[in-house]
Design a protein around this motif. Structure first.
Motif, PDB file in Angstrom:
ATOM      1  N   ASP A 117      -5.001 -39.702  15.494  1.00 34.74           N
ATOM      2  CA  ASP A 117      -5.801 -40.938  15.834  1.00 34.74           C
ATOM      3  C   ASP A 117      -5.349 -42.235  16.528  1.00 34.74           C
ATOM      4  N   PHE A 118      -3.998 -42.419  16.115  1.00 41.31           N
ATOM      5  CA  PHE A 118      -3.104 -43.335  16.802  1.00 41.31           C
ATOM      6  C   PHE A 118      -2.963 -43.025  18.483  1.00 41.31           C
ATOM      7  N   ILE A 119      -2.564 -41.588  18.536  1.00 43.96           N
ATOM      8  CA  ILE A 119      -2.435 -41.340  20.046  1.00 43.96           C
ATOM      9  C   ILE A 119      -3.890 -41.175  20.664  1.00 43.96           C
ATOM     10  N   HIS A 120      -4.885 -40.948  20.299  1.00 43.69           N
ATOM     11  CA  HIS A 120      -6.090 -40.915  20.570  1.00 43.69           C
ATOM     12  C   HIS A 120      -6.416 -42.482  21.191  1.00 43.69           C
ATOM     13  N   HIS A 121      -6.236 -43.320  20.224  1.00 43.04           N
ATOM     14  CA  HIS A 121      -6.428 -44.961  20.603  1.00 43.04           C
ATOM     15  C   HIS A 121      -5.607 -45.318  21.630  1.00 43.04           C
ATOM     16  N   TRP A 122      -4.320 -44.747  21.983  1.00 43.51           N
ATOM     17  CA  TRP A 122      -3.416 -45.168  22.972  1.00 43.51           C
ATOM     18  C   TRP A 122      -3.878 -44.648  24.180  1.00 43.51           C
ATOM     19  N   VAL A 123      -4.254 -43.503  24.247  1.00 48.78           N
ATOM     20  CA  VAL A 123      -4.991 -42.719  25.540  1.00 48.78           C
ATOM     21  C   VAL A 123      -6.315 -43.393  25.988  1.00 48.78           C
ATOM     22  N   GLN A 124      -7.151 -43.860  24.906  1.00 52.12           N
ATOM     23  CA  GLN A 124      -8.237 -44.605  25.406  1.00 52.12           C
ATOM     24  C   GLN A 124      -7.949 -45.986  26.141  1.00 52.12           C
ATOM     25  N   ASN A 125      -6.939 -46.588  25.636  1.00 46.53           N
ATOM     26  CA  ASN A 125      -6.624 -47.963  26.036  1.00 46.53           C
ATOM     27  C   ASN A 125      -6.029 -47.790  27.344  1.00 46.53           C
ATOM     28  N   VAL A 126      -5.094 -46.787  27.738  1.00 43.26           N
ATOM     29  CA  VAL A 126      -4.613 -46.499  28.916  1.00 43.26           C
ATOM     30  C   VAL A 126      -5.614 -46.336  29.898  1.00 43.26           C
ATOM     31  N   LEU A 127      -6.571 -45.430  29.451  1.00 39.42           N
ATOM     32  CA  LEU A 127      -7.799 -44.889  30.431  1.00 39.42           C
ATOM     33  C   LEU A 127      -8.598 -46.079  30.783  1.00 39.42           C
ATOM     34  N   SER A 128      -8.713 -46.973  29.876  1.00 39.65           N
ATOM     35  CA  SER A 128      -9.746 -48.092  30.235  1.00 39.65           C
ATOM     36  C   SER A 128      -9.126 -48.898  31.125  1.00 39.65           C
ATOM     37  N   LYS A 130      -0.434 -30.842  18.617  1.00 39.46           N
ATOM     38  CA  LYS A 130       0.354 -31.969  17.827  1.00 39.46           C
ATOM     39  C   LYS A 130      -0.821 -32.990  17.960  1.00 39.46           C
ATOM     40  N   VAL A 131      -1.910 -32.821  18.810  1.00 42.88           N
ATOM     41  CA  VAL A 131      -2.849 -33.860  18.751  1.00 42.88           C
ATOM     42  C   VAL A 131      -3.802 -33.307  18.179  1.00 42.88           C
ATOM     43  N   ASN A 132      -4.667 -34.235  17.609  1.00 42.21           N
ATOM     44  CA  ASN A 132      -6.069 -34.142  16.745  1.00 42.21           C
ATOM     45  C   ASN A 132      -7.202 -33.963  17.764  1.00 42.21           C
ATOM     46  N   SER A 133      -7.376 -32.855  17.973  1.00 41.26           N
ATOM     47  CA  SER A 133      -8.624 -32.659  18.987  1.00 41.26           C
ATOM     48  C   SER A 133      -9.929 -33.362  18.643  1.00 41.26           C
ATOM     49  N   SER A 134     -10.205 -33.354  17.147  1.00 40.66           N
ATOM     50  CA  SER A 134     -11.255 -33.776  16.933  1.00 40.66           C
ATOM     51  C   SER A 134     -11.745 -35.393  17.292  1.00 40.66           C
ATOM     52  N   ALA A 135     -10.640 -36.049  17.377  1.00 39.29           N
ATOM     53  CA  ALA A 135     -10.472 -37.306  17.703  1.00 39.29           C
ATOM     54  C   ALA A 135     -11.051 -37.639  19.283  1.00 39.29           C
ATOM     55  N   PHE A 136     -10.440 -36.535  19.920  1.00 35.74           N
ATOM     56  CA  PHE A 136     -10.737 -36.436  21.295  1.00 35.74           C
ATOM     57  C   PHE A 136     -12.068 -36.016  21.773  1.00 35.74           C
ATOM     58  N   SER A 137     -12.720 -35.301  20.965  1.00 36.87           N
ATOM     59  CA  SER A 137     -13.769 -34.598  21.328  1.00 36.87           C
ATOM     60  C   SER A 137     -15.037 -35.862  21.232  1.00 36.87           C
ATOM     61  N   LYS A 138     -14.749 -36.753  20.545  1.00 36.73           N
ATOM     62  CA  LYS A 138     -15.772 -37.905  20.330  1.00 36.73           C
ATOM     63  C   LYS A 138     -16.216 -38.645  21.675  1.00 36.73           C
ATOM     64  N   ALA A 139     -14.911 -38.495  22.540  1.00 36.02           N
ATOM     65  CA  ALA A 139     -14.910 -39.259  23.962  1.00 36.02           C
ATOM     66  C   ALA A 139     -15.039 -38.197  25.097  1.00 36.02           C
ATOM     67  N   GLY A 140     -15.167 -37.098  24.991  1.00 35.53           N
ATOM     68  CA  GLY A 140     -15.322 -35.793  25.785  1.00 35.53           C
ATOM     69  C   GLY A 140     -14.951 -34.643  25.355  1.00 35.53           C
ATOM     70  N   MET A 141     -14.957 -33.609  26.088  1.00 33.47           N
ATOM     71  CA  MET A 141     -14.859 -32.121  25.753  1.00 33.47           C
ATOM     72  C   MET A 141     -12.984 -32.198  25.892  1.00 33.47           C
ATOM     73  N   CYS A 142     -12.793 -31.473  24.557  1.00 34.67           N
ATOM     74  CA  CYS A 142     -11.298 -31.429  24.239  1.00 34.67           C
ATOM     75  C   CYS A 142     -10.716 -30.010  24.157  1.00 34.67           C
ATOM     76  N   LEU A 143      -9.985 -29.758  25.160  1.00 31.29           N
ATOM     77  CA  LEU A 143      -9.581 -28.191  25.213  1.00 31.29           C
ATOM     78  C   LEU A 143      -8.003 -28.260  24.787  1.00 31.29           C
ATOM     79  N   ARG A 144      -7.645 -26.886  24.249  1.00 29.60           N
ATOM     80  CA  ARG A 144      -5.952 -27.001  23.979  1.00 29.60           C
ATOM     81  C   ARG A 144      -5.111 -26.211  24.880  1.00 29.60           C
TER      82      ARG A 144
END
Length: 592
Positions: A232-243, A259-273
């Motif tokens: 979740d922390f990595i997801h928040h960092w990614v969203q802050n940078v993208l914004s 290492k990244v939680n794909s479920s957190a990214f799936s909320k903002a778009g499609m997430c692939l490994r």
């Protein structure tokens, strides 16, 4: 300079005594001649660190003529004397920061930043004594405002460059923001992938989109990994940078590592490994020594140990090691199979090497039959990773065909007898568990006119076509606002047929079937060039192609290792703050 005049005066010539022509506070002119028709040489000593040696060879003066200096020659130096005196007077006075205009200081700062971005090791070089001496020489000999002290005028080069870092960062950031926010595409691809360098690791956030007929990538941020950071922390960092770069309505496909939680990214778009990470997990889960020991596959463990010993031999690596392929696998490929494949590839050279060294005991312990069978299974896996990590062309459309190809390979080998059959059953299970195929992979495969639905069995065709229509339905609202692509007019039909056809056309089903009925390409096409040509014919599919085909199948790029090494080096030495380090890495990736 006088002693190095052998190019001008023959050793057999006798020199007359050196004669002082003129002396002043600014320069000294010295003349000498030979016994041959006399030539005059003049040396100018100037307070600037420049020595000029000139010769008056234009007129051959008779030897009987007196050796007095020509007035013309004196006048020739007088204008230079006056100019130098003026410059030196202005430079020798009290020189402040106003001696250099602010625009010139910004130009110097920009050049320094470019040096730093070329090699971030230059962070310490640009403040070294040798670099300052070089800059002093260049300024003294070519500066517009005369000679001055570099340290007095410019100060510390790191401080000067970093002072202008925010200005240049904002300039490049505006260009990247405009590129990612252009209306030429529906969405972007974003990779968030970690890279390890020794005990430390860092995340690299990269955005991808199509510009013209090529995929353009932009490194948006780099962050050191803390063991306390969760998904979740990595997801928040990614969203802050993208914004800071893209609008929230731009659709995004994320490609992450394990290492990244794909479920957190799936909320903002499609997430692939990352496909390379997935195949790496497939191999490691099967060839894990604990797993092999639990299943009583001791011969496989022994083979892996022998191959690691052979591959670790220093003498062997010098004589027989070489790359097994022209293109190396991505940085996230860290398979235990590399030593096994290397030994299989160089088996004859290895035998010759140990025969000369009279150490054949290791070769005798090598199970050649099992080595060949394992290499036949693992070599296609590594080759698939290399193809999926290609950075010069689209790769997302290759994921599903790769899965089908490996599934057929493992199934065909599963009928063999012995340990190979057991391993292939394990590979099949690991493939289904770790190598996930998502809707974006299926849609991307159809968008390749050379493949379409050919790699998959017929019973899956309707399912994949449905995925394409679902994706068209999800993004059709953003298309309605665009006016560049207008659907072609249709012939009038009956009321009921027209309503049904209009509904199907809205979801793109008719367009998909029309596209699939076209013949397959026999040669490998330039995908973006192809969809540029058929945009008016297949409007909805073309829009999907320019979005999805820009998304890479593998999240790690070849430059990730070097970038992480430099970022972690800056962090360990505390050369820069994390914010300045991130800005400098951003400039390095997007400015040069």
């Amino acid at each position: 300079t006088l002693c190095n005049s052998s190019e001008l005066i023959s050793p057999k010539q006798s020199l007359t005594p050196v004669e002082l022509v003129e002396s002043s506070s600014s320069f000294i002119t010295i003349s000498w001649s030979t016994c041959s028709p006399m030539q005059h040489y003049f040396v100018l000593f100037n307070p600037l660190p420049v020595s000029c040696l000139t010769a008056d060879n234009e007129n051959n003066i008779a030897s009987s003529q007196p050796r007095s200096p020509l007035p013309v020659v004196e006048e020739k130096w007088k204008p230079q004397l006056q100019r130098n005196n003026v410059n030196n007077t202005s430079a020798s006075g009290s020189v402040g920061n106003s001696a250099i205009p602010e625009k010139e200081r910004q130009n110097i700062a920009e050049r320094l930043l470019r040096v730093m971005c070329t090699d971030l090791g230059a962070l310490s070089v640009v403040s070294s004594k040798e670099f300052i001496k070089l800059a002093q020489t260049l300024v003294d000999s070519g500066a517009r405002y005369g000679a001055f002290s570099v340290t007095e005028i410019l100060g510390n080069f790191n401080t000067l460059a970093l002072k202008h870092l925010p200005r240049m960062y904002n300039q490049v950031k505006v260009k990247v923001t405009c590129a990612l926010g252009s209306n030429a595409c529906l969405g972007i691809g974003v990779t968030c992938h970690s890279q390890s360098v020794g005990p430390d690791s860092c995340y690299i956030l990269t955005a991808y989109q199509v510009e013209g007929n090529h995929i353009k990538s932009y490194v948006l941020g780099i962050k050191g990994i803390d063991i306390r950071d969760n998904g979740d922390f990595i997801h928040h960092w990614v969203q802050n940078v993208l914004s800071e770069f893209v609008m929230s309505e731009i659709r995004t496909v994320y490609v992450t590592d394990c290492k990244v939680n794909s479920s957190a990214f799936s909320k903002a778009g499609m997430c692939l490994r990352c496909s390379a990470c997935a195949l790496n997990s497939v191999v490691q889960s099967v060839l894990n020594k604990r797993t092999l020991q639990a299943r009583n596959m001791h011969e496989v463990i022994e083979l892996l140990n022998v191959c690691e010993d052979l591959a670790g031999s220093t003498g062997l690596s010098k004589e027989t090691f070489g790359s097994l392929e022209e293109t190396s696998p991505p940085p996230c490929w860290n398979s235990v199979t590399d030593s096994l494949l290397l030994v299989h590839e160089r088996y004859e050279q290895i035998c010759e090497f140990y025969s000369r060294a009279k150490k054949m005991n290791l070769i005798q312990n090598l199970n050649k039959h099992l080595l060949s069978n394992l290499a036949a299974i693992l070599a296609p896996v590594k080759q698939a990773v290399i193809e999926l990590s290609n950075e010069s062309r689209p790769t997302l459309q290759l994921v599903l065909p790769t899965y089908v190809k490996l599934e057929k390979l493992f199934t065909s080998k599963a009928n063999d007898a012995g340990v190979v059959s057991k391993l292939c059953h394990l590979f099949l299970e690991a493939l289904k568990e770790n190598f996930k195929v998502h809707s974006a992979h299926k849609v991307a495969m159809i968008l390749d006119p050379q493949q379409k639905l050919r790699p998959v069995p017929p019973y899956q065709h309707e399912e994949i076509i449905g995925k394409v229509c679902e994706l068209i339905n999800e993004v059709k609202e953003s298309w309605a606002e665009e006016t560049e692509f207008e659907p072609s007019t249709k012939k009038p039909r009956a009321a009921g047929e027209a309503a049904a056809a209009q509904e199907e056309d809205w979801f793109g089903k008719n367009e998909v079937y029309d596209y699939l009925q076209e013949p397959l390409f026999q040669a490998t096409p330039d995908l973006f060039q192809y969809w540029s040509c058929v945009t008016q014919k297949h409007m909805k599919l073309a829009k999907l192609a320019f979005w999805l085909l820009a998304v890479p199948a593998v999240g790690a790029r070849s430059e990730c290792v070097n970038m992480c090494e430099q970022a972690l080096l800056i962090k360990r030495r505390r050369l820069l703050s994390p914010e300045d380090m991130n800005k400098l890495m951003f400039l390095k990736s997007n400015m040069l």
